[in-house]
Scaffold this motif. Structure first.
Motif, PDB file in Angstrom:
ATOM      1  N   ASP A 185       0.833  -1.195   0.000  1.00  0.00           N
ATOM      2  CA  ASP A 185       0.000   0.000   0.000  1.00  0.00           C
ATOM      3  C   ASP A 185       0.871   1.249   0.000  1.00  0.00           C
ATOM      4  N   ALA A 186       0.224   2.407  -0.141  1.00  0.00           N
ATOM      5  CA  ALA A 186       0.965   3.662  -0.277  1.00  0.00           C
ATOM      6  C   ALA A 186       1.823   3.956   0.946  1.00  0.00           C
ATOM      7  N   ALA A 187       1.319   3.607   2.135  1.00  0.00           N
ATOM      8  CA  ALA A 187       2.082   3.871   3.359  1.00  0.00           C
ATOM      9  C   ALA A 187       3.378   3.063   3.375  1.00  0.00           C
ATOM     10  N   ALA A 188       3.308   1.800   2.932  1.00  0.00           N
ATOM     11  CA  ALA A 188       4.507   0.958   2.910  1.00  0.00           C
ATOM     12  C   ALA A 188       5.513   1.470   1.875  1.00  0.00           C
ATOM     13  N   VAL A 189       5.017   1.918   0.723  1.00  0.00           N
ATOM     14  CA  VAL A 189       5.911   2.457  -0.311  1.00  0.00           C
ATOM     15  C   VAL A 189       6.565   3.737   0.186  1.00  0.00           C
ATOM     16  N   GLU A 190       5.791   4.601   0.831  1.00  0.00           N
ATOM     17  CA  GLU A 190       6.346   5.845   1.373  1.00  0.00           C
ATOM     18  C   GLU A 190       7.444   5.551   2.388  1.00  0.00           C
ATOM     19  N   ALA A 191       7.200   4.590   3.262  1.00  0.00           N
ATOM     20  CA  ALA A 191       8.204   4.228   4.270  1.00  0.00           C
ATOM     21  C   ALA A 191       9.477   3.713   3.613  1.00  0.00           C
ATOM     22  N   ALA A 192       9.325   2.914   2.541  1.00  0.00           N
ATOM     23  CA  ALA A 192      10.490   2.385   1.834  1.00  0.00           C
ATOM     24  C   ALA A 192      11.298   3.515   1.190  1.00  0.00           C
ATOM     25  N   ARG A 203       7.403  14.870  -1.177  1.00  0.00           N
ATOM     26  CA  ARG A 203       7.525  14.237  -2.491  1.00  0.00           C
ATOM     27  C   ARG A 203       7.402  12.721  -2.375  1.00  0.00           C
ATOM     28  N   ALA A 204       7.943  12.144  -1.303  1.00  0.00           N
ATOM     29  CA  ALA A 204       7.817  10.699  -1.081  1.00  0.00           C
ATOM     30  C   ALA A 204       6.356  10.319  -0.915  1.00  0.00           C
ATOM     31  N   ARG A 205       5.597  11.119  -0.175  1.00  0.00           N
ATOM     32  CA  ARG A 205       4.172  10.829   0.035  1.00  0.00           C
ATOM     33  C   ARG A 205       3.416  10.899  -1.295  1.00  0.00           C
ATOM     34  N   TRP A 206       3.727  11.932  -2.100  1.00  0.00           N
ATOM     35  CA  TRP A 206       3.056  12.065  -3.400  1.00  0.00           C
ATOM     36  C   TRP A 206       3.422  10.901  -4.326  1.00  0.00           C
ATOM     37  N   ALA A 207       4.702  10.580  -4.419  1.00  0.00           N
ATOM     38  CA  ALA A 207       5.143   9.500  -5.306  1.00  0.00           C
ATOM     39  C   ALA A 207       4.517   8.168  -4.909  1.00  0.00           C
ATOM     40  N   ALA A 208       4.433   7.913  -3.603  1.00  0.00           N
ATOM     41  CA  ALA A 208       3.820   6.668  -3.129  1.00  0.00           C
ATOM     42  C   ALA A 208       2.343   6.619  -3.489  1.00  0.00           C
ATOM     43  N   ALA A 209       1.683   7.752  -3.433  1.00  0.00           N
ATOM     44  CA  ALA A 209       0.241   7.797  -3.702  1.00  0.00           C
ATOM     45  C   ALA A 209      -0.104   7.583  -5.166  1.00  0.00           C
ATOM     46  N   VAL A 210       0.801   7.988  -6.066  1.00  0.00           N
ATOM     47  CA  VAL A 210       0.470   7.943  -7.500  1.00  0.00           C
ATOM     48  C   VAL A 210       1.151   6.797  -8.237  1.00  0.00           C
ATOM     49  N   SER A 211       1.863   5.925  -7.534  1.00  0.00           N
ATOM     50  CA  SER A 211       2.629   4.867  -8.203  1.00  0.00           C
ATOM     51  C   SER A 211       1.928   3.519  -8.203  1.00  0.00           C
ATOM     52  N   SER A 212       0.717   3.431  -7.661  1.00  0.00           N
ATOM     53  CA  SER A 212      -0.063   2.191  -7.633  1.00  0.00           C
ATOM     54  C   SER A 212       0.693   1.032  -6.990  1.00  0.00           C
ATOM     55  N   GLY A 213       1.461   1.334  -5.953  1.00  0.00           N
ATOM     56  CA  GLY A 213       2.173   0.279  -5.241  1.00  0.00           C
ATOM     57  C   GLY A 213       3.426  -0.223  -5.929  1.00  0.00           C
ATOM     58  N   HIS A 214       3.863   0.446  -6.988  1.00  0.00           N
ATOM     59  CA  HIS A 214       5.066   0.048  -7.722  1.00  0.00           C
ATOM     60  C   HIS A 214       6.250   0.789  -7.105  1.00  0.00           C
ATOM     61  N   ILE A 215       7.057   0.086  -6.320  1.00  0.00           N
ATOM     62  CA  ILE A 215       8.118   0.724  -5.546  1.00  0.00           C
ATOM     63  C   ILE A 215       9.172   1.369  -6.446  1.00  0.00           C
ATOM     64  N   GLY A 216       9.598   0.641  -7.479  1.00  0.00           N
ATOM     65  CA  GLY A 216      10.591   1.200  -8.386  1.00  0.00           C
ATOM     66  C   GLY A 216      10.083   2.442  -9.088  1.00  0.00           C
ATOM     67  N   ARG A 217       8.829   2.394  -9.522  1.00  0.00           N
ATOM     68  CA  ARG A 217       8.217   3.555 -10.174  1.00  0.00           C
ATOM     69  C   ARG A 217       8.144   4.737  -9.207  1.00  0.00           C
ATOM     70  N   ARG A 219      10.101   5.370  -6.705  1.00  0.00           N
ATOM     71  CA  ARG A 219      11.439   5.920  -6.481  1.00  0.00           C
ATOM     72  C   ARG A 219      11.868   6.812  -7.643  1.00  0.00           C
ATOM     73  N   TRP A 220      11.571   6.394  -8.863  1.00  0.00           N
ATOM     74  CA  TRP A 220      11.908   7.230 -10.015  1.00  0.00           C
ATOM     75  C   TRP A 220      11.125   8.539  -9.994  1.00  0.00           C
ATOM     76  N   LEU A 221       9.836   8.458  -9.660  1.00  0.00           N
ATOM     77  CA  LEU A 221       9.019   9.668  -9.609  1.00  0.00           C
ATOM     78  C   LEU A 221       9.521  10.628  -8.535  1.00  0.00           C
ATOM     79  N   ALA A 222       9.998  10.078  -7.440  1.00  0.00           N
ATOM     80  CA  ALA A 222      10.452  10.916  -6.330  1.00  0.00           C
ATOM     81  C   ALA A 222      11.815  11.543  -6.592  1.00  0.00           C
TER      82      ALA A 222
END
Length: 403
Positions: A185-192, A203-217, A219-222
């Motif tokens: 979920d977005a919270a887990a991606v943000e923490a990562a 920016r981490a919170r925004w990237a986690a929210a818009v990446s659909s749970g894709h961690i690599g995506r 990180r690139w967005l952030a």
């Protein structure tokens, strides 16, 4: 003490299973047959999960835990073995990944040959197969043969987005223990993202929210401005779809951006590979063999460049596919808005106003037709239709669906 498994976001059950297996592996007697081993530890593992869930990350973390030198902590993250495994430089951990579209027989044979010997520095010889669904029939059969009769100190870690027997040989799948990762979920991606440091929390919170749970995506967005710009191009497309004079050029721009991204991400590695090959073959040296070395190197470099071109093609497709997933997500948000579904989180929360406006303008059946056109485009690119033609046809199909 932080450990290697801290890199996995939202996968507590998986971490528990892999930690138990790595602990059991430490108790194995060197040279003991696999049939006598602790049931928690097996010789072949299959990591599955949706894109971005962390399949390859889980496999590499497990490899590090198996090689970890700490006397008490499994996968300490601090010892030399943990560092070298995660950096991709451990002598006894071998990565097998598509150099182009598929994993070829010659690559499987080379890796198996290296992995069949005794470990040189670590406890195990470990083969990590990324994108195992891209094994050909020949390369899959070659890998199956050694998985069926594994050396006593070799472990195979396969990664794939699916366990569908149409994508992975059912016999290979049946001889591996499946580890299923879920979409974090977005919270887990943000923490990562925040765990690594250096990323602004907002920016981490925004990237986690818009990446659909894709961690690599995420990180690139952030971290990459060009990636954010490409996403803006993708999500602008639905808003200009009614205007062919803007929609088709924007679609071309989308394809060009994917090609440029693949080039930028592969060029440094490509140049390094060519230079290492030329050095290994003695190019630039003096003496009797210098001329012959130059001729031999020219042919070898040509073959390498061919493989690199194939790898860039694969990277372009992967980049474009992520863009198409983003586009489908926008129309999905529009569909939910048009149907009045409010209890499902949007894929693109920062574009909720635009997707709601589009969903209110077109009937749900038309929006669903747009999503189907995107999926057909993804399938066409996967079977080697040129991206520019496939995306152009998609724009035409979406325009037709929306009327």
């Amino acid at each position: 003490m932080p450990g290697v498994f801290d890199r996995l976001a939202g996968q507590a059950d998986v971490v528990a299973e892999l930690t138990a297996a790595a602990s059991a592996a430490r108790a194995r007697v060197p040279g003991q047959g696999w049939h006598e081993a602790d049931a928690r530890m097996v010789h072949a593992w299959l990591f599955t999960g949706p894109p971005g869930s962390g399949r390859s990350v889980a496999a590499m973390c497990f490899a590090a835990a198996l090689q970890c030198e700490h006397p008490e902590i499994v996968g300490c993250g601090e010892c030399r073995s943990c560092h070298t495994v995660l950096a991709g430089t451990h002598a006894d951990v071998h990565l097998l990944a598509p150099q182009g579209v598929n994993i070829l027989l010659k690559d499987v044979k080379e890796t198996i040959h290296r992995a069949a010997s005794r470990p040189s520095t670590g406890r195990w010889q470990i083969v990590v197969v990324e994108e195992a669904d891209r094994l050909t029939e020949q390369s899959g059969n070659a890998l199956l043969k050694v998985v069926e009769e594994p050396p006593s100190r070799t472990v195979f870690l396969l990664c794939s987005p699916t366990t569908d027997p149409m994508d992975i040989m059912v016999t290979l799948r049946s001889r591996s223990r499946n580890v299923a990762l879920r979409q974090p979920d977005a919270a887990a991606v943000e923490a990562a993202l925040l765990a690594g440091g250096g990323i602004d929390p907002e920016r981490a919170r925004w990237a986690a929210a818009v990446s659909s749970g894709h961690i690599g995506r995420a990180r690139w967005l952030a971290t990459d401005e060009a990636t954010r710009e490409r996403r803006d191009v993708v999500l602008e497309l639905p808003m200009v779809m009614h205007n062919p004079g803007r929609a088709f050029p924007l679609a071309d721009r989308l394809v060009s951006a994917a090609e440029q991204e693949a080039l930028a991400r592969n060029t440094p590695n490509d140049e390094r590979e060519v230079e290492e090959l030329r050095t290994a073959m003695g190019v630039g040296g003096t003496g009797k063999g210098a001329v012959a070395a130059g001729r031999g190197a020219a042919g070898a470099v040509k073959e390498l460049e061919k493989a690199q071109k194939s790898r860039r093609t694969r990277s372009t497709r992967d980049s474009l596919d992520l863009a198409l997933v983003d586009l489908a997500g926008f129309y999905r948000d529009a569909l939910m808005a048009g149907l009045g579904v409010a209890d499902i989180a949007p894929v693109h929360p920062d574009k909720a106003e635009e997707s709601a406006r589009l969903g209110g303008h077109y009937p749900p059946a038309s929006v669903l037709g747009a999503i189907e056109a995107i999926q057909e485009c993804r399938a066409a690119i996967e079977v080697n239709v040129k991206p520019k033609f496939a995306v152009s046809a998609m724009v035409g199909a979406i325009r037709e669906a929306l009327g």
